[in-house]
Scaffold this active site. Structure first.
Site, mmCIF file in Angstrom:
data_model
loop_
_atom_site.group_PDB
_atom_site.id
_atom_site.type_symbol
_atom_site.label_atom_id
_atom_site.label_comp_id
_atom_site.label_asym_id
_atom_site.label_seq_id
_atom_site.Cartn_x
_atom_site.Cartn_y
_atom_site.Cartn_z
ATOM 1 N NE ARG A 106 -3.866 -2.121 2.465
ATOM 2 C CZ ARG A 106 -3.619 -3.373 2.836
ATOM 3 N NH1 ARG A 106 -2.376 -3.727 3.145
ATOM 4 N NH2 ARG A 106 -4.591 -4.267 2.895
ATOM 5 C CG ASP A 169 -8.272 -4.001 8.137
ATOM 6 O OD1 ASP A 169 -7.922 -4.601 7.103
ATOM 7 O OD2 ASP A 169 -7.910 -2.837 8.407
ATOM 8 N NE ARG A 172 -10.134 -8.196 3.206
ATOM 9 C CZ ARG A 172 -9.466 -7.162 2.699
ATOM 10 N NH1 ARG A 172 -8.644 -6.446 3.468
ATOM 11 N NH2 ARG A 172 -9.590 -6.853 1.436
ATOM 12 C CG HIS A 196 -6.243 -0.489 5.983
ATOM 13 N ND1 HIS A 196 -6.946 -1.661 6.093
ATOM 14 C CD2 HIS A 196 -6.179 -0.224 4.642
ATOM 15 C CE1 HIS A 196 -7.310 -2.086 4.900
ATOM 16 N NE2 HIS A 196 -6.847 -1.221 3.999
HETATM 17 P P1 NAD Z 1 -10.246 2.795 -8.952
HETATM 18 O O1 NAD Z 1 -9.056 3.127 -9.779
HETATM 19 O O2 NAD Z 1 -11.187 1.765 -9.453
HETATM 20 O O3 NAD Z 1 -11.080 4.106 -8.639
HETATM 21 C C1 NAD Z 1 -10.491 5.284 -8.218
HETATM 22 C C2 NAD Z 1 -11.337 6.425 -8.709
HETATM 23 O O4 NAD Z 1 -10.739 7.629 -8.234
HETATM 24 C C3 NAD Z 1 -11.422 6.537 -10.248
HETATM 25 O O5 NAD Z 1 -12.775 6.634 -10.664
HETATM 26 C C4 NAD Z 1 -10.657 7.809 -10.549
HETATM 27 O O6 NAD Z 1 -11.160 8.510 -11.703
HETATM 28 C C5 NAD Z 1 -10.884 8.586 -9.267
HETATM 29 N N1 NAD Z 1 -9.921 9.671 -9.074
HETATM 30 C C6 NAD Z 1 -8.586 9.684 -9.280
HETATM 31 N N2 NAD Z 1 -8.081 10.897 -8.996
HETATM 32 C C7 NAD Z 1 -9.126 11.650 -8.576
HETATM 33 C C8 NAD Z 1 -9.260 12.992 -8.150
HETATM 34 N N3 NAD Z 1 -8.201 13.812 -8.075
HETATM 35 N N4 NAD Z 1 -10.478 13.435 -7.810
HETATM 36 C C9 NAD Z 1 -11.552 12.630 -7.871
HETATM 37 N N5 NAD Z 1 -11.499 11.341 -8.276
HETATM 38 C C10 NAD Z 1 -10.298 10.874 -8.629
HETATM 39 O O7 NAD Z 1 -9.683 2.368 -7.504
HETATM 40 P P2 NAD Z 1 -10.488 1.624 -6.326
HETATM 41 O O8 NAD Z 1 -10.348 0.175 -6.470
HETATM 42 O O9 NAD Z 1 -11.820 2.241 -6.208
HETATM 43 O O10 NAD Z 1 -9.582 2.047 -5.055
HETATM 44 C C11 NAD Z 1 -9.497 3.387 -4.639
HETATM 45 C C12 NAD Z 1 -8.560 3.536 -3.456
HETATM 46 O O11 NAD Z 1 -9.102 2.864 -2.308
HETATM 47 C C13 NAD Z 1 -7.183 2.923 -3.658
HETATM 48 O O12 NAD Z 1 -6.214 3.784 -3.135
HETATM 49 C C14 NAD Z 1 -7.231 1.636 -2.846
HETATM 50 O O13 NAD Z 1 -5.945 1.214 -2.435
HETATM 51 C C15 NAD Z 1 -8.081 2.067 -1.688
HETATM 52 N N6 NAD Z 1 -8.696 1.003 -0.912
HETATM 53 C C16 NAD Z 1 -8.786 1.154 0.430
HETATM 54 C C17 NAD Z 1 -9.387 0.195 1.218
HETATM 55 C C18 NAD Z 1 -9.504 0.373 2.696
HETATM 56 O O14 NAD Z 1 -9.767 -0.611 3.399
HETATM 57 N N7 NAD Z 1 -9.340 1.549 3.240
HETATM 58 C C19 NAD Z 1 -9.897 -0.962 0.616
HETATM 59 C C20 NAD Z 1 -9.806 -1.094 -0.752
HETATM 60 C C21 NAD Z 1 -9.185 -0.113 -1.527
HETATM 61 C C1 LMR Z 2 -7.658 -3.880 1.265
HETATM 62 O O1 LMR Z 2 -7.381 -4.114 2.439
HETATM 63 O O2 LMR Z 2 -8.271 -4.704 0.550
HETATM 64 C C2 LMR Z 2 -7.307 -2.548 0.679
HETATM 65 O O3 LMR Z 2 -6.489 -1.819 1.532
HETATM 66 C C3 LMR Z 2 -6.762 -2.614 -0.698
HETATM 67 C C4 LMR Z 2 -5.410 -3.244 -0.807
HETATM 68 O O4 LMR Z 2 -4.525 -2.634 -1.415
HETATM 69 O O5 LMR Z 2 -5.214 -4.345 -0.306
#
Ligand code: NAD
Ligand code: LMR
Length: 337
Positions: A106, A169, A172, A196
């Protein structure tokens, strides 16, 4: 007659919980199903979707679902799109940014996502300074401190209103422990604390009813699976991104908890990565532990409770990594003018 009764009930429930919610990054893998789930939440009456691509299309699509909220799309091309998406909103979810590919950590996302989160946080601080901000974009351990620094620079920081979403988390852990114990996952709860990412995720199995029944092998395997559940999805998607659907469910669940706290519901407690007093004396400004939510956001941050010797070792390693992740976020934000 029947119709009148139903209509009246619908009106009453929405009038009690009239919340404005904004999703930044609403058209991505997480953003779309998350927005869909928020459209189904009757606490939300004004749903605003912002993305750098296709926000109007996604908003129009979702807006046809017959629940009692308006849905509006705001694009980056229109003048004041981001500003209008945020104006006076009460809750902002940020899933904007790039996801991992196999082989990445990450933290490898930091170079791209730190800047995205910094810019969106700046807009949020300017246009919705009183909103709760729920950060999903990774690396959460560092992006949450970035948002805090931005709000501090703007003079509007309220530590009770900033949350790193670690709910995935927790969900899961419920699912995985139920698979080992052969039980109903909806009835399982595991306290997951720390941060995380990998070893910063600490599931406290010693506090579950299985503390004395799991073998050491089962325990180690379960801890590893909860810590690296994200990698399991990244590997299975094979270059197609990371968890999106389970994350949408987790994000919607946590947003609902924050709104329930706003609405004055009692005993709403969820784990979250927040500005926490628990380990500040050790230089750790943010930490995930159970948090009770109230009308002003964070009402009470609970300590992690009694833990085993094994978990104390995990906590030690977690703190070392967390401190570095937090410092990295703060340094990045401070380096920006
Ligand atoms: P994705 O690429 O499918 O979607 C990201 C979206 O963000 C896209 O639609 C993109 O156009 C948009 N974007 C990019 N820059 C932007 C900006 N400046 N303003 C507005 N929108 C913008 O990615 P995803 O699978 O949806 O994941 C998004 C994020 O969430 C990643 O960083 C991922 O690691 C994180 N994530 C976190 C968790 C958690 O538990 N916290 C879990 C899963 C994913
Ligand atoms: C997750 O826990 O699934 C997210 O933080 C996305 C990742 O990068 O694993």
């Amino acid at each position: 007659m029947m119709f009148a009764r139903v209509a009246r009930r619908t009106f009453t429930s929405s009038a009690v919980n009239p919340y404005k919610v904004t999703v930044l990054g609403a058209c991505g893998g997480i953003g779309q199903p998350l927005s869909l789930l928020l459209k189904l939440n009757d606490k939300v009456t004004d749903l605003r979707l912002y993305d750098i691509k296709n926000a109007k299309g996604v908003a129009t699509d979702i807006s046809h679902i017959p629940t009692n909220s308006t849905v509006t799309g705001f694009s980056a091309e229109e003048a004041d799109g981001l500003k209008n998406a945020l104006k006076d909103t009460e809750l902002v979810l940020i899933p904007a940014g790039v996801p991992r590919k196999p082989g990445m950590t990450r933290d490898d996302l930091f170079n791209i996502n730190a800047g995205i989160v910094y810019d969106l946080a700046t807009a949020a601080a300017e246009n919705a300074p009183n909103a709760a901000v729920l950060v999903i974009s990774n690396p959460v351990n560092s992006t949450v401190p970035i948002v805090a620094e931005v709000f501090k620079k703007k003079g509007v920081y309220n530590k009770k209103k900033l949350f790193g979403v670690t709910t995935l988390d927790s969900i899961r852990a419920s699912r995985f422990i139920s698979q080992v114990a052969n039980t109903n996952p909806t009835q399982e709860h595991v306290s997951v604390v720390g941060g995380h990412s990998g070893i910063t995720i600490i599931p406290l199995l010693s506090q579950t009813k299985y503390a004395n029944t799991l073998s050491k092998e089962q325990r180690d395997a379960l801890i590893h699976r909860i810590q690296f559940g994200g990698d399991e999805v990244v590997k299975a998607k094979n270059g197609g991104g990371s968890a999106t659907l389970s994350m949408a469910q987790a994000g919607a669940k946590f947003a609902n908890a924050v709104l329930s706290g706003f609405a004055g519901e009692k005993n709403v407690t969820q784990a979250s990565y927040v500005d926490s007093p628990l380990y500040k004396s050790e230089g750790i400004e943010f930490f995930a532990s159970p948090v009770t939510l109230g009308p002003d956001g964070v009402q009470e941050i609970h300590p992690i409770g009694d833990i085993s010797a094994e978990e104390s070792e995990l906590l030690k390693e977690c703190k070392e990594t967390l401190k570095k992740n937090i410092d990295k976020g703060i340094k990045f934000a401070d380096s920006k003018q």
